[in-house]
Design a protein around this motif. Structure first.
Motif, mmCIF file in Angstrom:
data_model
loop_
_atom_site.group_PDB
_atom_site.id
_atom_site.type_symbol
_atom_site.label_atom_id
_atom_site.label_comp_id
_atom_site.label_asym_id
_atom_site.label_seq_id
_atom_site.Cartn_x
_atom_site.Cartn_y
_atom_site.Cartn_z
ATOM 1 N N VAL A 233 14.739 27.269 11.539
ATOM 2 C CA VAL A 233 15.615 28.288 12.124
ATOM 3 C C VAL A 233 17.045 27.997 11.683
ATOM 4 O O VAL A 233 17.614 26.956 12.039
ATOM 5 N N VAL A 234 17.619 28.901 10.895
ATOM 6 C CA VAL A 234 18.984 28.740 10.398
ATOM 7 C C VAL A 234 19.928 29.538 11.299
ATOM 8 O O VAL A 234 19.711 30.736 11.529
ATOM 9 N N ILE A 235 20.971 28.869 11.797
ATOM 10 C CA ILE A 235 21.925 29.495 12.708
ATOM 11 C C ILE A 235 23.320 29.435 12.084
ATOM 12 O O ILE A 235 24.008 28.410 12.176
ATOM 13 N N PRO A 236 23.762 30.509 11.420
ATOM 14 C CA PRO A 236 25.148 30.547 10.916
ATOM 15 C C PRO A 236 26.100 30.654 12.110
ATOM 16 O O PRO A 236 25.847 31.424 13.048
ATOM 17 N N GLU A 259 12.512 22.907 12.920
ATOM 18 C CA GLU A 259 13.831 22.331 12.679
ATOM 19 C C GLU A 259 14.895 23.400 12.894
ATOM 20 O O GLU A 259 14.677 24.581 12.625
ATOM 21 N N ILE A 260 16.042 22.969 13.416
ATOM 22 C CA ILE A 260 17.180 23.847 13.661
ATOM 23 C C ILE A 260 18.295 23.431 12.709
ATOM 24 O O ILE A 260 18.667 22.250 12.664
ATOM 25 N N ILE A 261 18.805 24.405 11.943
ATOM 26 C CA ILE A 261 19.857 24.110 10.969
ATOM 27 C C ILE A 261 21.083 24.952 11.292
ATOM 28 O O ILE A 261 21.056 26.183 11.166
ATOM 29 N N PHE A 262 22.163 24.306 11.746
ATOM 30 C CA PHE A 262 23.429 24.992 11.959
ATOM 31 C C PHE A 262 24.247 24.950 10.666
ATOM 32 O O PHE A 262 24.401 23.894 10.044
ATOM 33 N N ILE A 263 24.766 26.113 10.270
ATOM 34 C CA ILE A 263 25.690 26.184 9.136
ATOM 35 C C ILE A 263 27.021 26.675 9.673
ATOM 36 O O ILE A 263 27.167 27.835 10.062
ATOM 37 N N LYS A 276 28.243 19.029 16.119
ATOM 38 C CA LYS A 276 27.999 17.590 15.990
ATOM 39 C C LYS A 276 27.588 16.987 17.335
ATOM 40 O O LYS A 276 26.674 16.155 17.413
ATOM 41 N N ARG A 277 28.258 17.409 18.403
ATOM 42 C CA ARG A 277 27.935 16.873 19.733
ATOM 43 C C ARG A 277 26.521 17.242 20.152
ATOM 44 O O ARG A 277 25.744 16.397 20.633
ATOM 45 N N VAL A 278 26.160 18.519 19.958
ATOM 46 C CA VAL A 278 24.826 18.982 20.355
ATOM 47 C C VAL A 278 23.752 18.286 19.528
ATOM 48 O O VAL A 278 22.704 17.870 20.053
ATOM 49 N N ALA A 279 24.011 18.133 18.235
ATOM 50 C CA ALA A 279 23.042 17.445 17.381
ATOM 51 C C ALA A 279 22.839 16.006 17.835
ATOM 52 O O ALA A 279 21.711 15.484 17.840
ATOM 53 N N ASN A 287 14.685 18.468 16.278
ATOM 54 C CA ASN A 287 15.080 18.176 14.894
ATOM 55 C C ASN A 287 16.246 19.092 14.523
ATOM 56 O O ASN A 287 16.052 20.253 14.158
ATOM 57 N N ILE A 288 17.474 18.579 14.666
ATOM 58 C CA ILE A 288 18.675 19.391 14.437
ATOM 59 C C ILE A 288 19.428 18.840 13.230
ATOM 60 O O ILE A 288 19.700 17.638 13.155
#
Length: 467
Positions: A233-236, A259-263, A276-279, A287-288
Motif C-alpha cells: 500500500v503506497v501512501i503519497p 507492507e505500508i510505504i509512505f512517500i 518517521k515517528r509512526v514508522a 511493515n512500514i
C-alpha cells in the motif's frame, strides 16, 4: 475445417499475396490495429496464419503460426524462416506451451464450430494471455459480395454469419471474457487524405463507430483459481501530518503479507517527522517503510513508491483519507478473485458528505468520465479517484511501455489508466464512500489542473482513439 474451405485455401495460396498487394490499405490497417494491442518482443501464436505477414509484422520474441494449408505454410516458411510454422487444426492445436498473445484474424468465419476453436485455446493460455479476434462486419456482406463480383477483392466461400453478440457469447461459453471490442475502417480503400480523415476521425464518432468493416475483440481467460497475494500500500503524503497515524491504525490486515510505504512530498507541516515517528512506533507490529520523493507531484510519488514495493498487488491510498483505509480489502478481493485486473475507485456512486467534493469538481469528474469511457472502450465513472489497484507484474509492463504516451501526468491517474487500457487490462470500478477531510487542505488546484487534464485527454485521443 470443411473440405471445400480447405481446398479453397490450397488453391488460393499462390495468389494470396497478390490480393494483399491490391488491397494493401485494408491489410495494413489490420496490421496496425493488432500492433497497437501487441507490443514487440512477446510470445505470439497465430491460428490461421496464412502466408505469415501479420505474425512477422509483430516482431515477436517467439512466433508460432498454425495453418491447415500446406501451400500457405510453404510460402510463410520461405518468407519468414526465423519464425515457426506448423500444420494444424484450429480445433486441436496440439501445442504444449503457453503464449502472451493468441491471434485469430479473419478465421472464425470459415470454421465448422467456433466454440470448439475458442475452447481449444484454453491449454495455450495463462491468466495474463490476451486473445485477439478480428472478423469482418456482416453488415458489409452486400458490399463485399459486390466487390468480389467486380474482382476488386479475392473470392471467398460463404462464411458463418456472426454478430458481435454471437462472438462475445461464444468466447464466454469457451471461458473467455471480452475486455475490449470495436470496429475500424469505414472506408477500406485508399484515397489520399480522405481515407485517413474518415477512418481515424469520423469512424470513431458515436453511432458511426459501429459501422466499420473490420471488427475486433480482445479477450482474457476468465480466472479459475484465486490465491492469496502479498500487498504493498503506497501512501503519497504532502502536508498530511494529522492523517499519518490514522492511516496506519485504520488500515486492516489482509493478504499473505502487507507492507505500508509512505512517500513524503517535501511538506511544510512536519509530515516527514510524523512519518518517521509512526514508522518507529509501529515498526514491530506493521511493515512500514518510507522515502522522500525525488521529484514533484503525486504521480512522481506513486512511481517512487511502486518502485520500492515488493508485494504482488500494488495499491494507492491517498493520505487525506477521503477514501477510507477500511475499504482496501474490497479492492484486494476484487483483483485477487479476478473480477478485474485494474480496480479503480469510484466516488460518484454513493452520496457524499457536504464538504467532500465541490460542485465544479463533481462536474469535472462527470465530464472526464464520459471522455474516458469513450476513449478507453471500458466504463469509467470516476477518473480521478486516487485509490487504484493492480498487479505489480502488470505495472512493470506499463512502465516498460510508458514511452508510448510520454511522461506528462503529474497526478498519476491518467498514466495508470491509459497504461492499463493500452495493456488491455480488464478495468473494473469499485464504489467507495468519499469523506470530507479532517486535516489540512487539498493539493488540487481545480482550474489549472482541470485544464491540464483536458490537454491530456486531447493528447490521448491521438494515442488511443485516432490511430
Amino acid at each position: 475445417m470443411p473440405d471445400h474451405v480447405q481446398d479453397y485455401f490450397e488453391t488460393q495460396a499462390a495468389v494470396a499475396d497478390e490480393w494483399k498487394r491490391r488491397n494493401w490499405y485494408y491489410h495494413k490497417s489490420v496490421v496496425d490495429l493488432v500492433r497497437f494491442f501487441v507490443p514487440e518482443g512477446r510470445s505470439v501464436l497465430e491460428v490461421g496464419s496464412g502466408t505469415g505477414d501479420l505474425l512477422a509484422a509483430l516482431k515477436p520474441s517467439r512466433g508460432v503460426g498454425i495453418d491447415f494449408s500446406n501451400e500457405m505454410l510453404q510460402i510463410a516458411r520461405t518468407k519468414y524462416s526465423d519464425l515457426e510454422w506448423r500444420k494444424g487444426d484450429a480445433e486441436n492445436l496440439g501445442l504444449n506451451e503457453q503464449f502472451d498473445y493468441v491471434l485469430l484474424s479473419d478465421l472464425i468465419g470459415y470454421v465448422r464450430d467456433v466454440q470448439n476453436v475458442f475452447q481449444a485455446l484454453d491449454t495455450i493460455c495463462n491468466s495474463r494471455t490476451r486473445v485477439i479476434v478480428t472478423q469482418y462486419n456482416y453488415l458489409w456482406e452486400p458490399v463485399l459480395r459486390l466487390a468480389q463480383g467486380l474482382k476488386l477483392k479475392a473470392p471467398v466461400p460463404v462464411q458463418n454469419w456472426l454478430s458481435s453478440g454471437d462472438i462475445e457469447n461464444l468466447l464466454y461459453l469457451a471461458g473467455f471474457e471480452v475486455v475490449k471490442k470495436g470496429s475500424k475502417l469505414l472506408f477500406p480503400k485508399f484515397v489520399p487524405v480522405f481515407s485517413d480523415l474518415v477512418n481515424k476521425y469520423i469512424a470513431n464518432l458515436p453511432l458511426i463507430r459501429h459501422l466499420g468493416v473490420l471488427q475486433y475483440y480482445v479477450a482474457r481467460p476468465i480466472p479459475k483459481e484465486p490465491k492469496e497475494c502479498s500487498v504493498s500500500v503506497v501512501i503519497p503524503c504532502r502536508n498530511e501530518k494529522g492523517n499519518i497515524e490514522q492511516a496506519v491504525l485504520r488500515l486492516p490486515t489482509f493478504g499473505s503479507s502487507l507492507e505500508i510505504i509512505f512517500i513524503e512530498g517535501n511538506s511544510t507541516d512536519s509530515t516527514l517527522d510524523e512519518v518517521k515517528r509512526v514508522a518507529q512506533s509501529y515498526g514491530q507490529q506493521k511493515n512500514i517503510r518510507w522515502a522522500v520523493q525525488d521529484g514533484k507531484g503525486k504521480g512522481n510519488a506513486v512511481r517512487n513508491g511502486f518502485s520500492m514495493a515488493t508485494g504482488d498487488i500494488l495499491m494507492i491510498l491517498d493520505a487525506d483519507l477521503t477514501v477510507a483505509p477500511e475499504d482496501l480489502p474490497k479492492f484486494y478481493d476484487a483483483v485477487r478473485l479476478g473480477k478485474g485486473e485494474f480496480i479503480n475507485g469510484s466516488r460518484l456512486v454513493y452520496s457524499m458528505e457536504r464538504e467532500a467534493m465541490r460542485f465544479f469538481n463533481v462536474l469535472g469528474n462527470k465530464f472526464f468520465s464520459v471522455m474516458f469511457t469513450w476513449l478507453l472502450g471500458q466504463k469509467i465513472k470516476d477518473t480521478l479517484c486516487g485509490t487504484k489497484v493492480l498487479f505489480k507484474q502488470d505495472y512493470d509492463i506499463i512502465v516498460a511501455q510508458r514511452s508510448y504516451f510520454g511522461d506528462f501526468d503529474p497526478f498519476g491517474d491518467f498514466d495508470l489508466l491509459f497504461g492499463a487500457a493500452k495493456l488491455n487490462l480488464r478495468i473494473v470500478e469499485l464504489p467507495v464512500r468519499y469523506y470530507a477531510r479532517t486535516y489540512g487542505q487539498t493539493n488540487i488546484q481545480r482550474w489549472r489542473h482541470g485544464w491540464l487534464l483536458l490537454r491530456m485527454v486531447v493528447f490521448a485521443m491521438r494515442k488511443i482513439k485516432f490511430v
